[in-house]
Design a protein around this motif. Sequence first.
Motif, PDB file in Angstrom:
ATOM      1  N   ALA A  56       0.835  -1.205   0.000  1.00 13.91           N
ATOM      2  CA  ALA A  56       0.000   0.000   0.000  1.00 13.91           C
ATOM      3  C   ALA A  56       0.871   1.258   0.000  1.00 13.91           C
ATOM      4  CB  ALA A  56      -0.935  -0.008   1.201  1.00 13.91           C
ATOM      5  N   LEU A  57       1.957   1.220   0.740  1.00 15.28           N
ATOM      6  CA  LEU A  57       2.882   2.351   0.788  1.00 15.28           C
ATOM      7  C   LEU A  57       3.502   2.613  -0.585  1.00 15.28           C
ATOM      8  CD1 LEU A  57       3.963   4.236   3.041  1.00 15.28           C
ATOM      9  CD2 LEU A  57       5.883   2.665   3.266  1.00 15.28           C
ATOM     10  N   SER A  58       3.988   1.561  -1.236  1.00 16.07           N
ATOM     11  CA  SER A  58       4.593   1.695  -2.568  1.00 16.07           C
ATOM     12  C   SER A  58       3.563   2.181  -3.588  1.00 16.07           C
ATOM     13  CB  SER A  58       5.177   0.362  -3.042  1.00 16.07           C
ATOM     14  OG  SER A  58       6.196  -0.059  -2.182  1.00 16.07           O
ATOM     15  N   LEU A  59       2.367   1.602  -3.527  1.00 18.02           N
ATOM     16  CA  LEU A  59       1.295   1.993  -4.450  1.00 18.02           C
ATOM     17  C   LEU A  59       0.922   3.457  -4.243  1.00 18.02           C
ATOM     18  CD1 LEU A  59      -0.400   0.657  -6.667  1.00 18.02           C
ATOM     19  CD2 LEU A  59      -2.132   0.185  -4.942  1.00 18.02           C
ATOM     20  N   GLY A  60       0.835   3.860  -2.973  1.00 19.13           N
ATOM     21  CA  GLY A  60       0.532   5.261  -2.664  1.00 19.13           C
ATOM     22  C   GLY A  60       1.596   6.205  -3.193  1.00 19.13           C
ATOM     23  N   GLY A  65       2.595  10.417  -6.608  1.00 19.29           N
ATOM     24  CA  GLY A  65       3.819  11.068  -7.063  1.00 19.29           C
ATOM     25  C   GLY A  65       4.883  11.268  -6.002  1.00 19.29           C
ATOM     26  N   GLY A  66       4.911  10.402  -5.014  1.00 21.14           N
ATOM     27  CA  GLY A  66       5.887  10.533  -3.939  1.00 21.14           C
ATOM     28  C   GLY A  66       7.327  10.380  -4.414  1.00 21.14           C
TER      29      GLY A  66
END
Length: 195
Positions: A56-60, A65-66
Amino acid sequence: SFIFDQALDYLNLKSQKEDISDEVAAFYDREKYIKSLAYHKEQTMFSFLTSSFSFALSLGMLIWGGFGWLDTFLRQYVQQEIVLTLTFFAVLMIVSDILTTPFQLYSTFVIEEKYGFNKTTVKTFVLDKLKGYLLGAIVGGLLITILLYLIQVLGSNFWIWFAFIAAGLFCLSTCFIPRLFCLCLISLHHCQKEN
């Protein structure tokens, strides 16, 4: 890949045998086997949570645009491309590790402790983290630096050289160095026998 890994873990968990046959029990303690099964089940169930969090962190980061934001932020302070890339990956690794540390602490000091498998102290845990950072910086930094240098120098053919160098380093570290070490030990043992 995430869904496939989770499905495999789930299928492996479902296919575990709850008991062992009498023939196997003659060699392997039944209670220890059941305890190891319970431990494995709890760790696997917990890994569903930790891997879902990481996914979820990677997808977010991708959706919002992180990664681009971090790159833009770092470019204000670092201009050299290789140093910029190394800094980018170092920041991602450290932040990711900080965010997943509570999961690691729970796994080590709660789940492993519950089953009597934990031999780690807080000091050892922290030292292992620092050693991991150091090894990651040395090995990962070296590989990324070589890759980026080859991209800059060789252009589109960089991957051939990088694969060749990576394969060579892998063979050197897994085949040549251990064999050389074994030969040294055998020679030393042979010399001691003669003396």
